[in-house]
Design a protein around this motif. Structure first.
Motif, short mmCIF file in Angstrom:
data_model
loop_
_atom_site.label_atom_id
_atom_site.label_comp_id
_atom_site.label_asym_id
_atom_site.label_seq_id
_atom_site.Cartn_x
_atom_site.Cartn_y
_atom_site.Cartn_z
N UNK A 1 0.81 -1.21 -0.06
CA UNK A 1 0.09 0.01 -0.04
C UNK A 1 0.95 1.39 0.04
N UNK A 2 1.88 1.42 0.71
CA UNK A 2 2.77 2.41 1.01
C UNK A 2 3.34 2.66 -0.47
N UNK A 3 4.03 1.73 -1.26
CA UNK A 3 4.47 1.89 -2.60
C UNK A 3 3.37 2.38 -3.52
N UNK A 4 2.21 1.96 -3.43
CA UNK A 4 1.01 2.22 -4.26
C UNK A 4 0.65 3.75 -4.11
N UNK A 5 0.67 3.96 -2.91
CA UNK A 5 0.25 5.68 -2.50
C UNK A 5 1.42 6.41 -3.09
N UNK A 6 2.62 6.04 -2.98
CA UNK A 6 3.69 6.85 -3.37
C UNK A 6 3.77 6.99 -5.06
N UNK A 7 3.60 5.94 -5.60
CA UNK A 7 3.26 6.00 -7.13
C UNK A 7 2.25 6.89 -7.51
N UNK A 8 0.88 6.68 -6.83
CA UNK A 8 -0.28 7.58 -7.25
C UNK A 8 0.19 9.12 -6.92
N UNK A 9 0.70 9.12 -5.72
CA UNK A 9 1.26 10.49 -5.39
C UNK A 9 2.14 11.27 -6.32
N UNK B 1 -2.88 16.52 -8.92
CA UNK B 1 -3.10 17.28 -7.81
C UNK B 1 -3.82 16.19 -6.77
N UNK B 2 -3.80 16.58 -5.51
CA UNK B 2 -4.29 15.75 -4.29
C UNK B 2 -5.46 16.51 -3.99
N UNK B 3 -6.65 15.86 -3.61
CA UNK B 3 -7.86 16.75 -3.09
C UNK B 3 -8.60 15.68 -2.24
N UNK B 4 -9.10 16.40 -1.28
CA UNK B 4 -9.97 15.42 -0.43
C UNK B 4 -11.36 15.43 -1.03
N UNK B 5 -11.85 14.04 -1.21
CA UNK B 5 -13.30 13.82 -2.10
C UNK B 5 -14.11 12.98 -1.35
N UNK B 6 -15.12 13.05 -1.16
CA UNK B 6 -16.16 12.13 -0.59
C UNK B 6 -16.54 11.20 -1.67
N UNK B 7 -16.59 9.85 -1.58
CA UNK B 7 -17.40 9.01 -2.61
C UNK B 7 -17.79 7.76 -1.92
N UNK B 8 -18.37 6.66 -2.51
CA UNK B 8 -18.97 5.61 -1.77
C UNK B 8 -18.04 4.42 -2.26
N UNK B 9 -17.40 3.84 -1.21
CA UNK B 9 -16.35 2.96 -1.39
C UNK B 9 -17.03 1.44 -1.09
N UNK B 10 -16.81 0.72 -1.89
CA UNK B 10 -17.49 -0.72 -2.09
C UNK B 10 -16.68 -1.67 -0.82
N UNK B 11 -17.89 -2.14 -0.14
CA UNK B 11 -16.96 -3.15 0.85
C UNK B 11 -16.70 -4.51 0.10
N UNK B 12 -15.73 -5.03 0.76
CA UNK B 12 -15.27 -6.24 0.58
C UNK B 12 -16.32 -7.34 1.29
N UNK B 13 -16.23 -8.71 0.47
CA UNK B 13 -17.33 -9.59 0.97
C UNK B 13 -17.27 -9.82 2.53
N UNK B 14 -16.19 -9.82 3.13
CA UNK B 14 -16.17 -10.20 4.67
C UNK B 14 -16.65 -8.78 5.22
N UNK B 15 -16.14 -7.65 4.81
CA UNK B 15 -16.95 -6.41 5.52
C UNK B 15 -18.41 -6.32 5.36
N UNK B 16 -18.95 -6.68 4.18
CA UNK B 16 -20.38 -6.76 3.94
C UNK B 16 -20.97 -7.89 4.84
N UNK B 17 -20.34 -8.96 4.91
CA UNK B 17 -21.06 -9.87 5.93
C UNK B 17 -21.06 -9.23 7.37
#
Length: 146
Positions: free
Chosen positions: A12-20, A25-41
Motif C-alpha cells: 500500500x505504501x508503494x502504491x500511494x507513493x506511485x499515485x502521489x 493534484x491531491x484533493x479530499x473527495x467524498x465517494x461511496x467505497x465498496x465493501x469487501x465480501x467479509x466487510x459486507x457480511x
C-alpha cells in the motif's frame, strides 16, 4: 480513463507513493467505497443485531406508552369536563327539583333545593289539570283568607 491504476504495487505504501508522484493534484473527495465480501457480511450481522435491539426497545416503549396512556386518559377526560364547565360557567348536575305550574301563565317551572329556578317551559296538558296543591296555592295568592 483506466478502471484501475497502480494495482501492480501490492504494498500500500508503494502504491500511494506511485499515485502521489504521478498525479496532477491531491484533493479530499467524498465517494461511496465498496465493501469487501467479509466487510459486507460483518455489516449485515451488525445490522441484524441493531434491528433486534431496536425491536426490543420499541416493544418496551409501546408497553410504557400504553401504561402512561391509561394513566392520562381519566385525567384528560376530567380536564375536558372541567374546561366545559368553566367555559359555560356552570356544571351539569342531577338532583331533586320541585315542579310548580302557574295555571294563569300556563308555564311550568322547576326549582332546586336552594329555591333557584333551573328551568321554565310551557306547561303540558297534564300539568294544567288542577291539583289540590295548586288550588290552595292559588287561593293564597289573593291575599285574603276568607
Amino acid at each position: 480513463m483506466e478502471k484501475e491504476l497502480g494495482k501492480e504495487y501490492k504494498n500500500k505504501v508503494q502504491r500511494v507513493a506511485f499515485l502521489k508522484d504521478n498525479c496532477d493534484g491531491c484533493e479530499n473527495k467524498g465517494y461511496m467505497k465498496a465493501y469487501s465480501p467479509e466487510e459486507l457480511q460483518g455489516h449485515k450481522e451488525k445490522l441484524a443485531n441493531v434491528s433486534i435491539e431496536i425491536a426490543e426497545i420499541e416493544a418496551e416503549m409501546k408497553r410504557i406508552q400504553a401504561e402512561y396512556k391509561g394513566r392520562l386518559k381519566p385525567l384528560k377526560e376530567e380536564r375536558t369536563i372541567m374546561v366545559g364547565n368553566i367555559k359555560s360557567k356552570a356544571e351539569y348536575v342531577t338532583e331533586v327539583c320541585y315542579r310548580f305550574t302557574d295555571q294563569e301563565c300556563k308555564e311550568t317551572g322547576f326549582y332546586n333545593e336552594d329555591g333557584d329556578l333551573v328551568e321554565c317551559r310551557p306547561a303540558t296538558a297534564d300539568e294544567l289539570q288542577p291539583t289540590i296543591f295548586a288550588v290552595v296555592r292559588d287561593n293564597n295568592k289573593t291575599g285574603t283568607n276568607d
